[in-house]
Design an enzyme around this catalytic site. Structure first.
Site, short mmCIF file in Angstrom:
data_model
loop_
_atom_site.label_atom_id
_atom_site.label_comp_id
_atom_site.label_asym_id
_atom_site.label_seq_id
_atom_site.Cartn_x
_atom_site.Cartn_y
_atom_site.Cartn_z
N PRO A 156 0.82 -1.22 0.00
CA PRO A 156 0.00 0.00 0.00
C PRO A 156 0.85 1.27 0.00
CG PRO A 156 -0.88 -1.59 1.57
CD PRO A 156 0.39 -2.17 1.03
N ARG A 266 7.79 -7.02 -18.08
CA ARG A 266 7.76 -5.75 -18.83
C ARG A 266 8.05 -6.00 -20.31
NH1 ARG A 266 11.32 -2.59 -14.24
NH2 ARG A 266 9.56 -2.17 -12.85
N GLU A 386 3.91 -2.24 -13.24
CA GLU A 386 5.19 -2.75 -13.75
C GLU A 386 6.16 -1.61 -14.08
OE1 GLU A 386 6.13 -6.00 -14.43
OE2 GLU A 386 4.23 -7.04 -14.08
N GLY A 387 6.20 -0.61 -13.19
CA GLY A 387 7.04 0.55 -13.42
C GLY A 387 6.22 1.61 -14.11
#
Lengths: 407, 246
Positions: A156, A266, A386-387
């Site tokens: 979180p 990615r 994912e970034g």
């Protein structure tokens, strides 16, 4: 004739009842593929058109994952395609993996997410960092979809900065005691197994395999998403979970281990985003040729042509970038920064194309009759998970300057 | 059952059809080939179902150059056991039939199956010719086939109804829609196809009996003319004088 019947006479609407998708390959990139790669991709596409694309809008609308497609995903190699055959994978190369992700995301980013998580974030770490027992116990069942996995890294309060995680485990002699919580976890609500990243007492990150049913482990579903609605997202809550010591993956520790998984995922997203863009472009191109205003097709207007021409240009650039990245992955030479560039570029390209394609569809574009708005909404997650878009930019910035702007 | 299935390549249905050499040859540039759907979906899949129910083997045979091997691999991925490519350009139906008959003659197949036609030239002749050359019974356009021992019960869709007939093995059959459902190759099938046997055999001496003089595209569809619903007279006039249908 009843009044409502007239609505069904819209010819475009009637023809859109089935999936008319055709792939676009402007620079003849298919010529770089083997016959087997094309057969794997085309077989998956045929199955998706038959069993998945006709139902996806309905599941998206109801915010439900279509569980009935899991077996088909397994049959078509969408779970750990590059895992060696001795562990139930297909043993294919990275370009084939990319092609499969592209087909899945052409239908829906949520379906591709389910497959990415299973492949790159669950099977990949178990294969790379797990013991032989881990591999034999989990990989064959994960490959068929008999077992579904999820990956717990994000918390979180720790998204872009996973190193700050607070989930931790203590050595209790005969077991580890795991505490903490993970958030935004794809597949969590129904996963049979979770690959969880947590700190030991010295603060070092390790990967633990947590099985559903362990006492104190729960996976509440998160609701109210306006994106990836056909994929289930949840939390992982660990309240004094006793994890057997043999469930620790010994192959690698430190943040580098989960980051290797993210590189693989990615890379798959970079391919997947091209699929979403192709679906939007394909739909917009067809609509523009069929829809008439001012007595000529939309495709005859310069501003429509500008949109379509820019779309296929951007798609073609992304296809070439990603194919080259696939070659580098096959040779083990692709860097994390190179993968960041492709993920960032392609998802941004796809979300822009989804928006432009939505405009070409006019008001029809906001309905579920056409895929653009669903792709657009999905890609809002893909551009963040994912970034994030910004973090990937800073990774490129760090790579070319040698100076980190975020650490 | 030992079954031989004739497989032909056909251009993908989205192909833009063009001709070269003064309209005497189909322009193959940029054309993607698929397995002829009647061969794949109906003949091959029914053969596989019969094998799965009662044992035996399914061999596919194709007449063509090395360029046809990708579609043969696909048929192997769908589930055929092995494949034979007869190394010759398929010139006409009789030439192809001679090749397949020459190969099938000494191999003792219980049945030889084909699709009812190939979706490119729509000849639909090879099955009948192979049956004649092998001196076997031939059932064309079959939409259903059940086998009990050496007897096959076959249904054919005919004008206004269904014809049911029985034939003893060995026989030759061409399959139409209804015979089976399409099977999509899965990853396991595609991987298994890598190592399945694909034999290349030399062509038999045979002559083509026909020669294509020219091809022509159908006339382009004209624009749609909308007639006001109140103006029936104009509609009748156009249907009579312009469309010449009434």
């Amino acid at each position: 004739m009843s009044g409502t019947k007239l609505l069904d006479l819209n010819p475009i609407k009637l023809e859109e009842m089935t999936d008319r998708y055709e792939a676009h390959d402007y620079y003849l990139m298919d010529e770089f593929l083997t016959d087997e790669q094309k057969l794997m991709r085309d077989s998956l596409r045929t199955w998706l058109k038959k069993d998945v694309s006709p139902i996806i809008e309905d599941y998206f609308e109801r915010a439900e994952f279509p569980h009935q497609i899991v077996k088909g995903l397994g049959d078509h190699g969408c779970f750990g395609p590059y895992i060696p055959t001795e562990y139930g994978g297909a043993g294919v190369d990275q370009i084939t993996y990319g092609l499969l992700m592209q087909e899945l995301e052409r239908v829906d980013s949520g379906i591709r997410s389910t497959s990415s998580v299973q492949s790159s974030l669950v099977m990949y770490p178990i294969y790379k960092f797990g013991t032989e027992e881990h591999r034999k116990k989990y990989l064959p069942k994960l490959a068929t979809g008999e077992m579904i996995g999820c990956f717990g890294l994000t918390e979180p309060d720790h998204g872009s900065n996973p190193g700050g995680m607070v989930t931790n485990f203590k050595d209790m002699g005969d077991h580890y005691l795991l505490n903490g919580a993970k958030m935004w976890i794809s597949n969590a609500p129904f996963a049979d197994v979770a690959v969880v990243w947590a700190k030991d007492e010295s603060g070092r990150v390790h990967g633990l395999i947590v099985d559903r049913g362990m006492e104190g482990f729960s996976t509440p579903e998160m609701h109210g998403k306006h994106s990836l609605r056909a994929s289930a997202t949840g939390e992982l809550i660990f309240d004094n979970v006793k994890v057997p010591k043999e469930n620790l993956m010994p192959g690698k520790s430190g943040l580098g281990a989960p980051l290797m998984c993210l590189d693989s995922a990615r890379y798959g997203i970079a391919w997947g985003a091209i699929g979403a863009a192709l679906d939007c472009y394909d739909s917009a191109l067809r609509y523009a040729k069929e829809r008439t205003q001012f007595d000529k097709p939309l495709a005859a207007f310069q501003l429509t042509q500008k949109k379509l021409a820019e779309m296929i240009t951007e798609i073609t650039k992304a296809q070439m970038l990603t194919f080259r990245l696939g070659q580098l992955r096959n040779e083990g030479r692709a860097t994390s920064a190179q993968i960041s560039m492709a993920k960032r570029n392609n998802v941004d390209m796809a979300i822009n194309i989804a928006r432009e394609a939505r405009q070409i569809h006019g008001a029809m574009g906001i309905t579920g009759e056409y895929p653009c708005m669903r792709h657009m909404a999905n890609l809002e997650s893909v551009i963040t998970y994912e970034g994030t878009h910004d973090i990937h930019l800073l990774i490129t910035g760090m790579d070319v300057t040698g100076i980190s702007a975020f650490k | 059952m030992k079954i031989l299935v004739g497989i032909s390549k056909a251009p993908d249905t989205t192909t833009k059809i063009k001709f070269t050499d003064n309209n005497t040859k189909f322009d193959e540039a940029g054309v993607q080939y698929i397995v002829n759907p009647y061969d794949e979906w109906y003949a091959l899949v029914r053969a596989l179902e019969l094998k799965e129910a009662g044992g035996g083997s399914v061999t596919i045979v194709t007449v063509g150059g090395a360029d046809v091997e990708p579609i043969m691999r696909k048929a192997l991925a769908v589930g055929a056991d092995d494949a034979v490519r007869i190394d010759a350009e398929p010139i006409d139906a009789f030439f192809v039939a001679e090749q397949i008959a020459a190969y099938a003659k000494d191999n003792g197949y219980d049945m030889v199956l084909f699709g009812k036609e190939t979706i490119d030239y729509n000849g639909g002749q090879v099955g009948g010719m192979v049956a004649q050359l092998l001196d076997l019974p031939y059932v064309s356009n079959a939409s259903k086939m059940d086998v009990n021992g050496n007897t096959a019960t076959i249904e054919r869709d005919i004008q206004g109804g269904i014809e049911v007939l029985e034939v003893n093995t060995p026989f030759v059959l061409s399959a139409a829609k209804g015979m089976a459902e399409q099977r999509i190759p899965n990853m396991r099938g595609i991987m298994a196809a890598r190592t399945k046997k694909l034999d290349v055999v030399p062509a038999a001496a045979a002559e083509a009996l026909t020669e294509v003089k020219s091809y022509a595209l159908p006339p382009e569809k004209g624009a749609v003319k909308l007639i006001d619903p109140e103006n029936v007279e104009e509609l009748v006039e156009l249907l009579h004088k312009e469309a010449k249908v009434i």
